[in-house]
Design a protein around this motif. Structure first.
Motif, PDB file in Angstrom:
ATOM      1  N   PHE A  37       0.854  -1.186   0.000  1.00  0.00           N
ATOM      2  CA  PHE A  37       0.000   0.000   0.000  1.00  0.00           C
ATOM      3  C   PHE A  37       0.888   1.233   0.000  1.00  0.00           C
ATOM      4  O   PHE A  37       2.105   1.130   0.068  1.00  0.00           O
ATOM      5  CB  PHE A  37      -0.897   0.034   1.248  1.00  0.00           C
ATOM      6  N   THR A  38       0.274   2.409  -0.037  1.00  0.00           N
ATOM      7  CA  THR A  38       1.043   3.638   0.140  1.00  0.00           C
ATOM      8  C   THR A  38       0.980   4.036   1.615  1.00  0.00           C
ATOM      9  O   THR A  38       0.049   3.658   2.334  1.00  0.00           O
ATOM     10  CB  THR A  38       0.493   4.790  -0.718  1.00  0.00           C
ATOM     11  N   ALA A  39       1.963   4.806   2.055  1.00  0.00           N
ATOM     12  CA  ALA A  39       2.000   5.242   3.453  1.00  0.00           C
ATOM     13  C   ALA A  39       0.768   6.092   3.782  1.00  0.00           C
ATOM     14  O   ALA A  39       0.225   6.011   4.884  1.00  0.00           O
ATOM     15  CB  ALA A  39       3.270   6.017   3.735  1.00  0.00           C
ATOM     16  N   GLY A  40       0.312   6.888   2.830  1.00  0.00           N
ATOM     17  CA  GLY A  40      -0.885   7.705   3.033  1.00  0.00           C
ATOM     18  C   GLY A  40      -2.127   6.865   3.260  1.00  0.00           C
ATOM     19  O   GLY A  40      -2.975   7.206   4.095  1.00  0.00           O
ATOM     20  N   GLU A  41      -2.264   5.771   2.505  1.00  0.00           N
ATOM     21  CA  GLU A  41      -3.415   4.875   2.678  1.00  0.00           C
ATOM     22  C   GLU A  41      -3.391   4.227   4.064  1.00  0.00           C
ATOM     23  O   GLU A  41      -4.425   4.114   4.719  1.00  0.00           O
ATOM     24  CB  GLU A  41      -3.399   3.769   1.621  1.00  0.00           C
ATOM     25  N   VAL A  42      -2.208   3.830   4.508  1.00  0.00           N
ATOM     26  CA  VAL A  42      -2.081   3.203   5.823  1.00  0.00           C
ATOM     27  C   VAL A  42      -2.436   4.201   6.916  1.00  0.00           C
ATOM     28  O   VAL A  42      -3.189   3.891   7.843  1.00  0.00           O
ATOM     29  CB  VAL A  42      -0.662   2.623   6.028  1.00  0.00           C
ATOM     30  N   GLU A  43      -1.906   5.418   6.817  1.00  0.00           N
ATOM     31  CA  GLU A  43      -2.191   6.452   7.812  1.00  0.00           C
ATOM     32  C   GLU A  43      -3.684   6.769   7.873  1.00  0.00           C
ATOM     33  O   GLU A  43      -4.261   6.876   8.949  1.00  0.00           O
ATOM     34  CB  GLU A  43      -1.394   7.717   7.482  1.00  0.00           C
ATOM     35  N   LYS A  44      -4.319   6.913   6.710  1.00  0.00           N
ATOM     36  CA  LYS A  44      -5.757   7.192   6.668  1.00  0.00           C
ATOM     37  C   LYS A  44      -6.539   6.041   7.283  1.00  0.00           C
ATOM     38  O   LYS A  44      -7.478   6.252   8.056  1.00  0.00           O
ATOM     39  CB  LYS A  44      -6.218   7.428   5.235  1.00  0.00           C
ATOM     40  N   SER A  45      -6.155   4.816   6.980  1.00  0.00           N
ATOM     41  CA  SER A  45      -6.847   3.651   7.522  1.00  0.00           C
ATOM     42  C   SER A  45      -6.678   3.563   9.035  1.00  0.00           C
ATOM     43  O   SER A  45      -7.632   3.239   9.748  1.00  0.00           O
ATOM     44  CB  SER A  45      -6.339   2.372   6.869  1.00  0.00           C
ATOM     45  N   LEU A  46      -5.485   3.861   9.533  1.00  0.00           N
ATOM     46  CA  LEU A  46      -5.277   3.862  10.989  1.00  0.00           C
ATOM     47  C   LEU A  46      -6.193   4.887  11.655  1.00  0.00           C
ATOM     48  O   LEU A  46      -6.805   4.607  12.691  1.00  0.00           O
ATOM     49  CB  LEU A  46      -3.816   4.159  11.322  1.00  0.00           C
ATOM     50  N   ASN A  47      -6.309   6.072  11.063  1.00  0.00           N
ATOM     51  CA  ASN A  47      -7.206   7.094  11.603  1.00  0.00           C
ATOM     52  C   ASN A  47      -8.655   6.638  11.534  1.00  0.00           C
ATOM     53  O   ASN A  47      -9.441   6.919  12.443  1.00  0.00           O
ATOM     54  CB  ASN A  47      -7.003   8.418  10.883  1.00  0.00           C
ATOM     55  N   ASP A  48      -9.039   5.933  10.463  1.00  0.00           N
ATOM     56  CA  ASP A  48     -10.387   5.386  10.352  1.00  0.00           C
ATOM     57  C   ASP A  48     -10.644   4.357  11.451  1.00  0.00           C
ATOM     58  O   ASP A  48     -11.715   4.357  12.063  1.00  0.00           O
ATOM     59  CB  ASP A  48     -10.615   4.728   8.987  1.00  0.00           C
ATOM     60  N   PHE A  49      -9.664   3.484  11.711  1.00  0.00           N
ATOM     61  CA  PHE A  49      -9.816   2.467  12.760  1.00  0.00           C
ATOM     62  C   PHE A  49      -9.971   3.114  14.131  1.00  0.00           C
ATOM     63  O   PHE A  49     -10.754   2.653  14.960  1.00  0.00           O
ATOM     64  CB  PHE A  49      -8.617   1.510  12.778  1.00  0.00           C
ATOM     65  N   ILE A  50      -9.255   4.204  14.357  1.00  0.00           N
ATOM     66  CA  ILE A  50      -9.378   4.929  15.619  1.00  0.00           C
ATOM     67  C   ILE A  50     -10.770   5.538  15.728  1.00  0.00           C
ATOM     68  O   ILE A  50     -11.425   5.442  16.759  1.00  0.00           O
ATOM     69  CB  ILE A  50      -8.283   6.013  15.739  1.00  0.00           C
ATOM     70  N   GLY A  51     -11.245   6.146  14.640  1.00  0.00           N
ATOM     71  CA  GLY A  51     -12.578   6.738  14.617  1.00  0.00           C
ATOM     72  C   GLY A  51     -13.683   5.715  14.812  1.00  0.00           C
ATOM     73  O   GLY A  51     -14.708   6.007  15.430  1.00  0.00           O
ATOM     74  N   GLU A  52     -13.478   4.507  14.304  1.00  0.00           N
ATOM     75  CA  GLU A  52     -14.465   3.433  14.453  1.00  0.00           C
ATOM     76  C   GLU A  52     -14.388   2.766  15.819  1.00  0.00           C
ATOM     77  O   GLU A  52     -15.234   1.939  16.151  1.00  0.00           O
ATOM     78  CB  GLU A  52     -14.233   2.366  13.372  1.00  0.00           C
ATOM     79  N   GLY A  53     -13.360   3.082  16.605  1.00  0.00           N
ATOM     80  CA  GLY A  53     -13.207   2.480  17.917  1.00  0.00           C
ATOM     81  C   GLY A  53     -12.511   1.125  17.894  1.00  0.00           C
ATOM     82  O   GLY A  53     -12.503   0.419  18.891  1.00  0.00           O
ATOM     83  N   ARG A  54     -11.900   0.780  16.775  1.00  0.00           N
ATOM     84  CA  ARG A  54     -11.220  -0.512  16.669  1.00  0.00           C
ATOM     85  C   ARG A  54      -9.792  -0.455  17.195  1.00  0.00           C
ATOM     86  O   ARG A  54      -9.196  -1.471  17.519  1.00  0.00           O
ATOM     87  CB  ARG A  54     -11.217  -0.975  15.220  1.00  0.00           C
ATOM     88  N   LEU A  55      -9.224   0.757  17.263  1.00  0.00           N
ATOM     89  CA  LEU A  55      -7.891   0.983  17.811  1.00  0.00           C
ATOM     90  C   LEU A  55      -7.923   2.227  18.688  1.00  0.00           C
ATOM     91  O   LEU A  55      -8.783   3.087  18.520  1.00  0.00           O
ATOM     92  CB  LEU A  55      -6.861   1.219  16.706  1.00  0.00           C
TER      93      LEU A  55
END
Length: 72
Positions: A37-55
């Motif tokens: 993946f790209t680093a930007g995609e990973v960073e965005k996904s990590l922020n999404d997981f935090i927003g969803e309460g998964r991390l």
């Protein structure tokens, strides 16, 4: 990008941590390189997981003051 594959990878990284409580400092560049993946995609996904309460995201209170990720 398969977000679920990324989440499973990060989840297993945190679960395998020997730290108490279990946490992991995640390099988005390294994860992106390993999974194609790209680093930007990973960073965005990590922020999404935090927003969803998964991390959860925190910062170490002692040096080296890294951002860390924990399971809820």
């Amino acid at each position: 990008m398969d977000k679920e594959k990324l989440y499973q990878y990060i989840h297993s990284m945190i679960e395998s941590s020997t730290k108490k409580p279990k946490y992991m400092s995640i390099s988005t560049v390294k994860v992106a390189s390993l999974l194609g993946f790209t680093a930007g995609e990973v960073e965005k996904s990590l922020n999404d997981f935090i927003g969803e309460g998964r991390l959860k995201k925190a910062r170490l209170e002692v040096p080296p003051f890294h951002d860390i990720y924990l399971l809820p």
